[in-house]
Design a protein around this motif. Structure first.
Motif, mmCIF file in Angstrom:
data_model
loop_
_atom_site.group_PDB
_atom_site.id
_atom_site.type_symbol
_atom_site.label_atom_id
_atom_site.label_comp_id
_atom_site.label_asym_id
_atom_site.label_seq_id
_atom_site.Cartn_x
_atom_site.Cartn_y
_atom_site.Cartn_z
ATOM 1 N N UNK A 94 0.835 -1.203 0.000
ATOM 2 C CA UNK A 94 0.000 0.000 0.000
ATOM 3 C C UNK A 94 0.866 1.248 0.000
ATOM 4 N N UNK A 95 0.544 2.176 -0.906
ATOM 5 C CA UNK A 95 1.146 3.511 -0.910
ATOM 6 C C UNK A 95 0.014 4.521 -0.719
ATOM 7 N N UNK A 96 0.042 5.227 0.416
ATOM 8 C CA UNK A 96 -1.004 6.204 0.704
ATOM 9 C C UNK A 96 -0.927 7.424 -0.202
ATOM 10 N N UNK A 97 0.297 7.833 -0.543
ATOM 11 C CA UNK A 97 0.483 9.045 -1.339
ATOM 12 C C UNK A 97 1.532 8.802 -2.424
ATOM 13 N N UNK A 98 1.128 9.033 -3.655
ATOM 14 C CA UNK A 98 2.047 8.975 -4.792
ATOM 15 C C UNK A 98 2.012 10.340 -5.478
ATOM 16 N N UNK A 99 3.181 10.934 -5.685
ATOM 17 C CA UNK A 99 3.274 12.223 -6.362
ATOM 18 C C UNK A 99 4.402 12.164 -7.386
ATOM 19 N N UNK A 100 4.184 12.781 -8.548
ATOM 20 C CA UNK A 100 5.206 12.791 -9.584
ATOM 21 C C UNK A 100 5.139 14.096 -10.371
ATOM 22 N N UNK A 101 6.294 14.720 -10.524
ATOM 23 C CA UNK A 101 6.443 15.891 -11.384
ATOM 24 C C UNK A 101 7.261 15.459 -12.597
#
Length: 268
Positions: free
Chosen positions: A154-161
């Motif tokens: 489980x990944x609660x938060x994924x962010x990518x720029x």
């Protein structure tokens, strides 16, 4: 069907005014060689440039909804989905994600066919991912390997720029954070050859490790202690390399030894 590969979508002109309203009902809207939007339905007005809402299915596999807004550099797009994992699988970018609410914005940067992108996904799981399994095997993290082969990590938060180009994706900075682990990543992925060159840091036991990492580590997804890694080659079976000694380079000092991120060749 409409194929927008032949149009300069990201190259400006999105702010033109005074056109007639436009309703679209398409079997397919072709975005790139590997991505198409099936069942595309949209209602646009042209009072201040092409603007409106749409809904579709990514390669017939994942439902999305979105908004198009005109800017001086071209058309900006915001895309949302209740199943971000299905969108990533359908687009062929990440084939092992499951679930998660997704929010994606694409802003034209003035160069033909290029967009600056920001991706956010909440509460997604990664399941049976060969590259991640190889990373965890190299670190001998047995518990996480068992999660990966079961319900997934489980990944609660994924962010990518990132920067999206006609030939691929340049990942400028990204992170995936969950109770079991945190990952940071940057690099390039060529959608034409399906080859990648990525690097980052993997931080096990992130629920504890990340508490100190938030104070001393320079990037999201990195704990106080973590392992530098690299992924090179085919996206389906990349070569995995882990530096086990990097765990002794804590927090902010890790940035000193990090290599510059790989660059995507510029389209001509």
């Amino acid at each position: 069907m409409i194929d927008i590969r032949k149009f300069n979508v990201g190259g400006g002109g999105g702010g033109q005014r005074g056109g007639a309203p436009l309703d679209l009902a398409l079997d397919k809207l072709v975005i790139s060689d590997s991505i198409a939007l099936n069942g595309f339905r949209a209602k646009f007005n042209n009072a201040r440039g092409l603007e409106g809402n749409f809904e579709a299915s990514v390669n017939g596999q994942a439902a999305i909804r979105g908004v198009v807004v005109p800017t001086k550099q071209g058309l900006a797009v915001r895309i949302q989905s209740d199943d971000g994992g299905a969108v990533l699988r359908g687009s062929g970018i990440i084939r092992n994600a499951r679930g998660g609410a997704m929010d994606l914005t694409l802003q034209p940067n003035g160069k033909p066919g290029q967009f600056n992108g920001l991706l956010k996904i909440r509460n997604t799981r990664i399941k049976k991912a060969p590259a991640l399994a190889d990373l965890l095997s190299a670190l001998s993290v047995i518990g996480l390997l068992e999660q990966l082969s079961g319900d997934g990590i489980l990944f609660n938060n994924v962010e990518a720029s990132f920067i999206l180009t006609p030939s691929g994706v340049s990942l400028r900075r990204s992170s995936a954070v969950g109770p079991s682990m945190g990952i940071s990543m940057d690099g390039v992925y060529n959608t034409e050859t399906q080859q990648m060159r990525m690097q980052g840091v993997i931080s096990p036991i992130y629920a504890v490790n990340g508490l100190f990492g938030a104070l001393f580590a320079p990037r999201k997804g990195e704990g106080l202690f973590g392992f530098n890694y690299s992924l090179k080659g085919s996206a389906d079976d990349p070569r995995v390399s882990v530096n086990p000694l990097s765990v002794f380079t804590p927090g902010i000092f890790r940035e000193i030894f990090r290599q510059p991120p790989p660059r995507q060749p510029q389209s001509q």
